[in-house]
Design a protein around this motif. Structure first.
Motif, PDB file in Angstrom:
ATOM      1  N   CYS A 121       0.892  -1.213  -0.107  1.00 48.58           N
ATOM      2  CA  CYS A 121      -0.028   0.027   0.176  1.00 48.58           C
ATOM      3  C   CYS A 121       1.067   1.191  -0.234  1.00 48.58           C
ATOM      4  CB  CYS A 121      -1.148   0.004   1.234  1.00 48.58           C
ATOM      5  SG  CYS A 121      -2.245   1.487   1.237  1.00 48.58           S
TER       6      CYS A 121
ATOM      7  N   CYS B 110       0.531   3.845   1.666  1.00 55.18           N
ATOM      8  CA  CYS B 110       0.521   4.581   3.026  1.00 55.18           C
ATOM      9  C   CYS B 110       1.497   4.487   3.917  1.00 55.18           C
ATOM     10  CB  CYS B 110      -1.040   4.147   3.624  1.00 55.18           C
ATOM     11  SG  CYS B 110      -0.928   2.808   4.558  1.00 55.18           S
TER      12      CYS B 110
ATOM     13  N   CYS C  43      -2.132  -2.882   6.707  1.00 57.08           N
ATOM     14  CA  CYS C  43      -2.887  -1.679   6.995  1.00 57.08           C
ATOM     15  C   CYS C  43      -4.691  -1.748   6.602  1.00 57.08           C
ATOM     16  CB  CYS C  43      -2.336  -0.326   6.019  1.00 57.08           C
ATOM     17  SG  CYS C  43      -2.642  -0.368   4.633  1.00 57.08           S
TER      18      CYS C  43
ATOM     19  N   HIS D  69      -6.191  -0.132   4.681  1.00 53.75           N
ATOM     20  CA  HIS D  69      -6.577  -0.247   3.019  1.00 53.75           C
ATOM     21  C   HIS D  69      -6.410  -1.711   2.505  1.00 53.75           C
ATOM     22  CE1 HIS D  69      -4.566   3.604   4.508  1.00 53.75           C
ATOM     23  NE2 HIS D  69      -5.486   4.043   4.183  1.00 53.75           N
TER      24      HIS D  69
END
Ligand code: ZN
Length: 362
Positions: A207, A209, A247, A249
Motif C-alpha cells: 500500500c 500509505c 494496514c 486499506h
C-alpha cells in the motif's frame, strides 16, 4: 445504517502514476535515511548479530523506549522466525491476512482500535482499477491495482493498493486447454473457476500509505508477501514484536477479494481475457464511470461488511459449529434460521454472514 458515500476521491485516471510517485518518494527517503552518517536503520546484518552498541539505537520492545541490548538481537531474530513460520514461501492468502489481523492485532494504546476495526469503520470502498500480467523468473502473476478511500484523519483522500495474484500462472495455463468455441467439456476450466482459484490463492501486496511503510513493509518482505520495494530494516520502534499484518486499506481490499461479487466479476473478466489472449497477457483499465458504479454498489455490500465483522470476531470455525448447532436446534430456532437463509439468499450471502451482519447493525 450505512451512510451514502462521497466518491469524489475516486480517481482512476493517473492512479498508477500517483502510486509510483508516492512510492518513489518513500524509496528516496529510505535511501537517504540509510546513507545518513548517524543512520538509525537497523539492517539485516544488525539483526544477524553485527550490531554495534555504540550506535545507541533505541527500541520499544517490551513497551518502553530504551537502548537496544544484546538480548534484543536474539528476540528480534526469534520474532522473525516466528513470523516466517506462519507462511508458506508461496505467499499469503486474503483469508489469512484477515485472520492474522484479527488474531495478533496492534492495538492503539488510547482507543484500543486495531487496523481491522479501522478498516471496518473507515474504509468503505476498495475498487480494482487496473489489471496487468507481470512476469518474474518465467512465472506470470496478475497485478491488480485497487484504490481505496483514505481514513478521516489522513492528509490524502485515497490510497493505492497493489495486489499480485500468484495463481495467475497456473490458471492461465489451465485455460489453454479450454476450447473457446463449441461446447465446453465437463473438465474444462472456466474463467469464473480460474477467478475463484485466484482470489483464494496466494498473493502479495503493498500500500502507498505510511502505516504500511513504517509498520508492515518489513513484515511483508520477511514473510514473502511483498509486491513492492523490499524493506530489510527491522521496525524496532514502530513494531518490534512484528504484530498485525496489514494496514486498513489492505484489509478492506482483502475483504473485497475474499467476499465481494464485483471483485470476483473483475477477476473473471481478467481470466476471460486470459482465455482469449494468444500470449497469456491481460490488460484491463476500468473507466471512471464503471469504477464509481462499482464503488457505490460495493460500499453498501453486506457481504463484505459481514466478512470484516466475521474476521473481527475471529470465527474461522463458524461453519462447523453452526452445523452442529443446527442439528441440536429447537424448531423455533429452525424457523428463524430458515428465514435467515431465505433472506441471505436474496443478498447473495451465507446465513452466517447475514446473522453476523444483523448482530453488528442492531
Ligand atoms: Zn495502507
Amino acid at each position: 445504517m450505512i451512510k451514502k458515500p462521497n466518491l469524489d476521491w475516486l480517481k482512476t485516471k493517473g492512479h498508477v502514476a500517483e502510486a509510483k510517485a508516492r512510492l518513489a518518494e518513500d524509496a528516496a527517503q529510505r535511501k537517504a535515511a540509510e546513507k545518513a552518517p548517524n543512520s538509525i536503520i537497523f539492517g539485516k546484518q544488525d539483526a544477524q548479530g553485527e550490531y554495534d552498541a555504540h550506535r545507541a539505537l533505541m527500541t520499544t520492545l517490551g513497551g518502553q523506549h530504551r537502548l537496544i541490548t544484546a538480548t534484543d538481537l536474539a528476540t528480534f531474530r526469534a520474532n522473525i522466525k516466528k513470523h516466517q513460520a506462519r507462511f508458506a514461501s508461496a505467499g499469503i492468502t486474503a483469508k489469512q491476512v484477515l485472520s492474522l489481523a484479527s488474531s495478533q492485532p496492534i492495538r492503539n494504546p488510547t482507543t484500543g482500535s486495531s487496523d481491522l476495526s479501522r478498516a471496518d469503520a473507515e474504509i468503505r470502498v476498495s475498487i480494482p482499477v487496473t489489471a496487468m500480467v507481470t512476469s518474474a523468473s518465467g512465472r506470470k502473476s496478475l497485478d491488480v491495482r485497487f484504490q481505496t478511500n483514505a481514513g478521516p484523519n489522513s492528509e490524502v483522500t485515497r490510497h493505492n493498493v497493489l495486489v499480485r495474484f500468484f495463481g495467475y500462472d497456473e490458471q492461465s495455463r489451465a485455460l489453454s486447454a479450454t476450447p473457446t468455441t463449441g461446447d465446453k467439456p465437463k473438465k474444462a476450466v472456466t474463467p469464473k473457476q480460474a477467478a475463484n482459484a485466484l482470489r483464494r490463492g496466494y498473493l502479495a501486496f503493498e500500500c502507498d500509505c505510511k502505516r504500511h511503510r513504517f509498520f508492515f513493509r518489513y513484515l511483508a518482505t520477511a514473510g514473502g508477501f511483498n509486491s513492492g520495494r523490499d524493506e530489510l530494516g527491522y521496525p524496532k520502534i514502530n513494531n518490534p514484536g512484528l504484530h498485525g499484518v496489514a494496514c486498513k486499506h489492505v484489509l478492506r481490499t482483502m475483504a473485497e477479494i475474499n467476499s465481494s461479487m464485483p471483485v470476483l466479476g473483475f477477476l473473471e473478466r481478467a481470466m476471460n481475457k486470459a482465455l482469449l489472449s494468444a500470449d497469456n497477457t491481460v490488460r484491463i483499465q476500468q473507466s471512471q464511470a464503471d469504477a464509481r458504479a462499482m464503488a457505490a454498489k460495493q460500499q453498501a455490500s453486506p457481504r463484505v461488511i459481514a466478512a470484516l465483522a466475521e474476521a473481527a470476531k475471529q470465527a474461522p470455525k463458524a461453519k462447523r459449529t453452526s452445523h452442529r448447532a443446527r442439528k441440536m436446534a429447537s424448531s423455533d430456532a429452525e424457523t428463524r434460521e430458515r428465514a435467515a437463509a431465505t433472506l441471505a439468499k436474496e443478498f447473495g450471502m451465507s446465513p452466517e454472514q447475514l446473522l453476523a451482519l444483523l448482530a453488528r447493525h442492531k
